[in-house]
Design an enzyme around this catalytic site. Structure first.
Site, PDB file in Angstrom:
ATOM      1  N   CYS A 132       0.832  -1.211   0.000  1.00 43.65           N
ATOM      2  CA  CYS A 132       0.000   0.000   0.000  1.00 43.65           C
ATOM      3  C   CYS A 132       0.869   1.265   0.000  1.00 43.65           C
ATOM      4  O   CYS A 132       1.554   1.555   0.979  1.00 43.65           O
ATOM      5  CB  CYS A 132      -0.911  -0.046   1.226  1.00 43.65           C
ATOM      6  SG  CYS A 132      -1.774   1.486   1.602  1.00 43.65           S
ATOM      7  N   CYS A 151       0.099   3.728   2.753  1.00 43.99           N
ATOM      8  CA  CYS A 151       0.576   3.181   4.031  1.00 43.99           C
ATOM      9  C   CYS A 151       2.059   3.488   4.205  1.00 43.99           C
ATOM     10  O   CYS A 151       2.498   3.881   5.296  1.00 43.99           O
ATOM     11  CB  CYS A 151       0.359   1.668   4.091  1.00 43.99           C
ATOM     12  SG  CYS A 151      -1.368   1.150   4.017  1.00 43.99           S
TER      13      CYS A 151
END
Length: 141
Positions: free
Chosen positions: A30, A33
């Site tokens: 991600c 993230c």
């Protein structure tokens, strides 16, 4: 304080045994993230009295499902064992610092009284904590 990894086996104990816990639900693939990770780590170094924890949603799929994680990164904040904040998406450092300030200032006795009243089907006098940033039901922000 460095961040810690949470699993299904350690999640509840960590939440229940610490005053304030911030949990970052993330995954290695991600991009957002990875963008949020240094902000989260920096905050953990500035606020050593708070537990900063991470949950790898790929490795802990059951925990992510139980926490109703719909997108990542998701940041959850717990105070005195109660979830007081949940947000999906990347937060800038100043927003994380402001969130921590708000969490520290929460009137937890009022929030518990409100939750107990709601559980019994009655609204408490005064109508909420007034924080404007949590999931306690006040929504005054």
């Amino acid at each position: 304080m460095a961040t810690i990894e949470l699993t299904g086996d350690t999640f509840t104990e960590t939440i229940e045994n610490n005053d304030i816990v911030l949990v970052d639900f993330w995954a290695a693939w991600c991009g957002p993230c990875r963008q949020f990770a240094p902000v989260f780590e920096e905050a953990s170094n500035k606020h050593e009295d708070i537990v900063f924890a991470k949950v790898d949603t790929d490795a802990e799929q059951e925990l992510a499902a139980a926490a109703n994680i719909q997108s990542i990164p998701t940041l959850m904040a717990f105070r005195d064992g109660l979830m007081v904040f949940s947000n999906s998406g990347v937060l800038p450092a100043n927003a994380v610092d402001d969130l921590i300030r708000q969490i520290r200032e929460l009137p937890m006795d009022d929030i518990r009284a409100q939750m107990e009243a709601e559980a019994k089907g009655a609204a408490p006098a005064g109508g909420g904590c007034g924080c404007g940033g949590c999931n306690c039901g006040a929504n005054n922000g």
